[in-house]
Design an enzyme around this catalytic site. Structure first.
Site, short mmCIF file in Angstrom:
data_model
loop_
_atom_site.label_atom_id
_atom_site.label_comp_id
_atom_site.label_asym_id
_atom_site.label_seq_id
_atom_site.Cartn_x
_atom_site.Cartn_y
_atom_site.Cartn_z
N SER A 319 0.80 -1.20 0.00
CA SER A 319 0.00 0.00 0.00
C SER A 319 0.84 1.27 0.00
O SER A 319 1.51 1.57 -0.98
CB SER A 319 -0.94 -0.05 1.21
OG SER A 319 -2.10 0.69 0.97
N ASP A 330 10.06 4.84 -10.35
CA ASP A 330 9.67 5.44 -11.63
C ASP A 330 10.50 6.68 -11.95
O ASP A 330 10.80 6.96 -13.12
CB ASP A 330 8.19 5.80 -11.63
CG ASP A 330 7.29 4.60 -11.93
OD1 ASP A 330 7.83 3.49 -12.07
OD2 ASP A 330 6.06 4.78 -12.03
N LYS A 344 -0.93 -4.19 -3.25
CA LYS A 344 -2.22 -3.57 -2.91
C LYS A 344 -2.29 -2.19 -3.55
O LYS A 344 -1.65 -1.26 -3.10
CB LYS A 344 -2.38 -3.47 -1.41
CG LYS A 344 -3.69 -2.82 -1.00
CD LYS A 344 -3.83 -2.78 0.50
CE LYS A 344 -5.08 -2.00 0.88
NZ LYS A 344 -4.95 -0.57 0.58
#
Length: 497
Positions: A319, A330, A344
Site C-alpha cells: 500500500s 519510476d 495492494k
C-alpha cells in the site's frame, strides 16, 4: 462528515428500513433513520427517470428477501441471537464481500482501533487478516513478542492456548489474543512448507508503535519506516538530519527500509516522496466519480541532496510503502532491492457512523504510480532481486493476488516497464540469495540481514567509498510516532494486536 459519506451511510440503513412487513417496522424502532430513509427511497423511486422503475422493483424484492431471511434466523436459529448481532453480521458481510479491504467495525472495534492508533496497546504485535475463514499473519511488528518469537508473514494461527480457532471470526480471535501485559499465551501455527503445526509461547507486552528506527553504518544512513502514520515524514526527516550530524555532516547514501511496512496514510506517503523527488507526479488516484480523482505532484526538496538511495522491500511491503517505492523507482531516484511487494493498489477511507454505530472502511479509489501503472495484484518488482534466505519460499508468501475477490487491476498503462539502464555495475554481481554458510537472521544483529548487507554494498559502490566487511551489530534506534484515522492506503481488513 462529508455529505457524500453521509448519503452512503443513509443508503446502507435504508436496506433494512423497508425490507418486508415485519422487518421494516423493527428497523424503524431500532434506528433513528428508519422512517426517514424509507420515505427517501420512496421519493427516489418517484423521482427516477423513465425506465428505472424495474430497478426499484428489483431492489424492493431483494430487500424483502433480506427481511425474510432475518426473520427466519431470528425465530429459528438454534440459540437466541440479538437483532444487533444479525445486523452487524449483515453489514460486515455486505462490505467484506466487496473486496478484502472493506469492512464494518462495531463501536467496540472502532474504539479498539482508536486505542491501537494512540501509539501503544497491550498484545503481541501482530497484524492479522481473515483468509478463507482462517486467521493469517500479515506483519509481525518490529521489536514485539511476535517478531522475537519468529512469526512470519503468511503464517496461519489455528489455535490459542490449545483451543482451535475453527469457525471463529477475526475480531473474536483478536480479542482472545489480547490480554494483560505479562501474561503468557500459546499460539498454534501452521506454516506453509512445514508438514506439522507447531506451538509458539509468548508473553504479552504493552506494544509501543515505533514507526521510525535509524542507525549509521559507516557513512551510510539507515532509516526503517514501519508504517505511515501522521508523523512519519517529520520523523524520517529528523532521523536523517541526526544521522547526518552524527556522520560529521557527510553521508555516502541512505538505505530506506520499507520491508513489512503494511501501509498507512496516503498523505504521509506523498510527503515522504517529497523528501526525495523535487517535481513531477508522485501518485494518482482514480475514484468511481471522476471529481474525486486526483493527481499528487512533488513540491519538495531532496533532503539527501542527490545522495544514492536504496529502498528495501519484501512481500510484506504494502500500500503506502508501495506508493513510495514505486514513485522513487519510476523517477529513477532510488534502486529498489529485495523481493516483489504485496501488490495492494487501492485506497480506503475510514467513515465513522453516527449514533455510536462504529465505522466502515471502504475502498474508494485505485492508485497509480507516476508512470501510470497499477500495482494491484502485481506488486513492485525490485530492480535487484535479493531473497532474505537461501530457500525460495515465495510460493508460501501471502500477497494481494492470493486473497479472495480482490478488485481488478484496471485503468493503468498496459505497457510493461522497460528494464533500467542506469543501474550501477555492481547490480549484476549481487547474488539473489545468501551463501550456504550465512547465519540465521537475528533482529539484533544487522550483520545477519542479507538484504541490508547487499544494500550497503550498492551504496558503497555508488558513492565510490569502500564498505566495511559487515555492518556493526548495533540496535537501530528511534522514537515512537502516533497513528491517525482518515483517508489511507491501509491494508484492511486486518487487525493489529
Amino acid at each position: 462528515m462529508n455529505l457524500r459519506y453521509a448519503l452512503l451511510l443513509g443508503t446502507g440503513f435504508a436496506f433494512g428500513a423497508v425490507a418486508g412487513p415485519q422487518f421494516g417496522p423493527l428497523l424503524a424502532q431500532h434506528s433513528p433513520f428508519g422512517t426517514a430513509l424509507a420515505q427517501d427511497v420512496e421519493q427516489n423511486a418517484s423521482d427516477a427517470k423513465p425506465g428505472a422503475k424495474n430497478d426499484h422493483d428489483e431492489t424492493y424484492r431483494l430487500l424483502t428477501l433480506f427481511g425474510d431471511v432475518f426473520e427466519q434466523v431470528r425465530a429459528g436459529y438454534v440459540s437466541p441471537v440479538t437483532d444487533r448481532e444479525l445486523i452487524n453480521n449483515a453489514l460486515n458481510g455486505m462490505l467484506t464481500g466487496l473486496d478484502p479491504h472493506s469492512s464494518y467495525m462495531t463501536a467496540k472495534q472502532f474504539a479498539d482501533m482508536q486505542v491501537q492508533t494512540s501509539g501503544q496497546f497491550g498484545g503481541l504485535g501482530l497484524e492479522v487478516t481473515s483468509d478463507a475463514g482462517l486467521i493469517k499473519v500479515m506483519t509481525p511488528m518490529d521489536g514485539t513478542p511476535a517478531q522475537h518469537a519468529g512469526l512470519k508473514t503468511g503464517d496461519y494461527i489455528i489455535g490459542i492456548n490449545g483451543k482451535s480457532l475453527e469457525g471463529i471470526d477475526l475480531s473474536d480471535a483478536v480479542d482472545r489474543m489480547r490480554g494483560q501485559p505479562g501474561t503468557k499465551i500459546t499460539l498454534s501455527i501452521k506454516r506453509q512448507g512445514k508438514d506439522k503445526p507447531f506451538d509458539v509461547t509468548m508473553t504479552r507486552e504493552i506494544i509501543h508503535i515505533q514507526v521510525i528506527r535509524s542507525a549509521l553504518y559507516g557513512k551510510t544512513a539507515y532509516i526503517r519506516v514501519a508504517s505511515f502514520d501522521e508523523d512519519t515524514e517529520s520523523g524520517l526527516r529528523k532521523a536523517f538530519e541526526a544521522l547526518k550530524k552524527q556522520a560529521g555532516g557527510k553521508l555516502d547514501g541512505l538505505i530506506l527500509d520499507l520491508r513489512n511496512n503494511p501501509g498507512g496514510l496516503l498523505n504521509q506517503a506523498v510527503a515522504v516522496c517529497d523528501d526525495f523527488i523535487t517535481s513531477g507526479a508522485v501518485v494518482s488516484t482514480r475514484a468511481r466519480n471522476p471529481r474525486d480523482s486526483q493527481r499528487m505532484d512533488a513540491h519538495g526538496t531532496d533532503i539527501t541532496d542527490g545522495l544514492p538511495v536504496v529502498v528495501l522491500i519484501n512481500e510484506g511491503s504494502a500500500s503506502a510503502s508501495e506508493i513510495v517505492a514505486g514513485a522513487l523507482q519510476d523517477h529513477h531516484r532510488s534502486i529498489t532491492l529485495g523481493v516483489r511487494s504485496f501488490g495492494k493498489g487501492s485506497v480506503q477511507t475510514l467513515i465513522p457512523l453516527s449514533g455510536d454505530n462504529g465505522a466502515i472502511r471502504l475502498t474508494t479509489a485505485r492508485y497509480y504510480t507516476p508512470s501510470g501503472r497499477s500495482i494491484q495484484g502485481l506488486g513492485i518488482v525490485p530492480d535487484i532481486k535479493v531473497r532474505e534466505t537461501r530457500e525460495d519460499d515465495s510460493k508460501y508468501m501471502l500477497r494481494e493476488g492470493d486473497l479472495a475477490h480482490i478488485i481488478k487491476n484496471e485503468g493503468g498503462t498496459q505497457t510493461p516497464p522497460q528494464p533500467r539502464t542506469d543501474l550501477p555495475p555492481i547490480a549484476k554481481t549481487i547474488p539473489d540469495a545468501p551463501p550456504a554458510n550465512w547465519p540465521a537472521f537475528d533482529l539484533s544483529k544487522p550483520s545477519t540481514d542479507f538484504q541490508l548487507q547487499e544494500g550497503l554494498k550498492v551504496i558503497a559502490a555508488m558513492s565510490g567509498h569502500p564498505m566495511p566487511a559487515e555492518a556493526p551489530d548495533s540496535s537501530a534506534k528511534g522514537g515512537k510516532q502516533p497513528d491517525q484515522q482518515g483517508p489511507s492506503t491501509d491494508s484492511a481488513p486486518h487487525t493489529t494486536h
